[in-house]
Design an enzyme around this catalytic site. Sequence first.
Site, PDB file in Angstrom:
ATOM      1  N   THR A 203       0.778  -1.242   0.000  1.00  0.00           N
ATOM      2  CA  THR A 203       0.000   0.000   0.000  1.00  0.00           C
ATOM      3  C   THR A 203       0.816   1.303   0.000  1.00  0.00           C
ATOM      4  O   THR A 203       1.864   1.385   0.607  1.00  0.00           O
ATOM      5  CB  THR A 203      -0.949   0.016   1.236  1.00  0.00           C
ATOM      6  OG1 THR A 203      -1.628  -1.200   1.307  1.00  0.00           O
ATOM      7  CG2 THR A 203      -1.930   1.155   1.182  1.00  0.00           C
ATOM      8  N   VAL A 232     -11.217  -7.844  -1.027  1.00  0.00           N
ATOM      9  CA  VAL A 232     -11.041  -6.397  -0.914  1.00  0.00           C
ATOM     10  C   VAL A 232     -10.473  -6.101   0.463  1.00  0.00           C
ATOM     11  O   VAL A 232     -10.986  -6.600   1.468  1.00  0.00           O
ATOM     12  CB  VAL A 232     -12.390  -5.657  -1.101  1.00  0.00           C
ATOM     13  CG1 VAL A 232     -12.221  -4.163  -0.863  1.00  0.00           C
ATOM     14  CG2 VAL A 232     -12.946  -5.916  -2.498  1.00  0.00           C
TER      15      VAL A 232
HETATM   16  N1  GLY Z   1      -3.665  -2.638   3.517  1.00  0.00           N
HETATM   17  C1  GLY Z   1      -3.802  -3.188   2.251  1.00  0.00           C
HETATM   18  C2  GLY Z   1      -4.536  -4.445   2.223  1.00  0.00           C
HETATM   19  O1  GLY Z   1      -4.592  -5.168   3.213  1.00  0.00           O
HETATM   20  O2  GLY Z   1      -5.063  -4.755   1.191  1.00  0.00           O
END
Ligand code: GLY
Length: 344
Positions: A203, A232
């Site tokens: 991320t 997701v």
């Molecule tokens: N923080 C990104 C995910 O877990 O998809």
Amino acid sequence: MNNICYSSCLTLSTHPRIVCQAMHTNNMERNCFVPAIAVHGGAWAIPQADTEASCQGVQRAVRAGYKVLEDGGTAVDAVEQAVRVLEDDPVFDAGTGSVLNYDGDVEMDAIIMEGKELKCGAVACVNNIKNPISLARKVMEQTDHTLLVGHGANKFANEMGIEKVPTSDLVTEDARKTWEEYRKFKKTVDVFFSSRTDAGHDTVGCVAVDRLGNVACATSTGGISAKKVGRVGDSPIIGSGAYCDNAYGAVSTTGHGENIMKVTLARTIISYMEHLGLSAKEAADKAIAFMSKRVGGVGGAIVVSSSGQLAKSFNSERMAWAFASNNSVRYGIDPGDDIDGGAV
Ligand code: GLY
């Protein structure tokens, strides 16, 4: 000029940000806030081999975003621009460099939000898009919706004339190798964020406040390697991967998405600022500690308060981050780092 304006807010009320917010609401905005911006490149055990590229990458992105603010751009313009730079950088897990799902495909999530009217746009499980953050902005500005997913999000991208790229353009050798290694595990998420602290590749994000005191946040990710098709994470979920409100500030988070969602990490940080009166740093530290204690979550966050205070917090081994304000850059990757990056 900047300080004078903020001081004048202080004399008007015991809650300066509320007064400034009221001024905005009444269209009495003044060009009087100090622009400030922060970016992150993901909270995880970043390998030594990626250290230099990660530190360079976050500095490049924060400079690009700061320039937008300095040129009079909005916080939304700045966070979009900074995140596009991070998405285009193959060292980070977003856009080019995204990790692969269990079937070896790229499925990306992104969110953008602005703090004046709390408008938000997000996409999840999109593929063949070079810059998902710009698609998220289109959702915010060109639809009546907040979140579009999968086929519908890609269909909307076509309608908006957003260029498609082949999956091969987004996939790095590093992402392919990690996928080959991790798809052997049955429960990716558990393995990644408990027994394997080096797992992740997690991320990117940005928070900013502009000259008018408007805040914005943006987060984008390829998710986690060998994730189930259709999974997701937290990133495109309002209140989890990002949240902002002109009255308090803006947050972008990173880390183990399943646990971040359980504690709605971004909104929790803003809530601590709102209800406990904590600073950006105190609120981020407290919320990460809460996530760790309550659900064993690993991750991090960057925060800008509406007065331009920048903060970061993480309980992963490392998180690449960079700040820019008052024409200077600071950055780091290990706990305790606060390195002078020179002038913007
Ligand atoms: N923080 C990104 C995910 O877990 O998809």
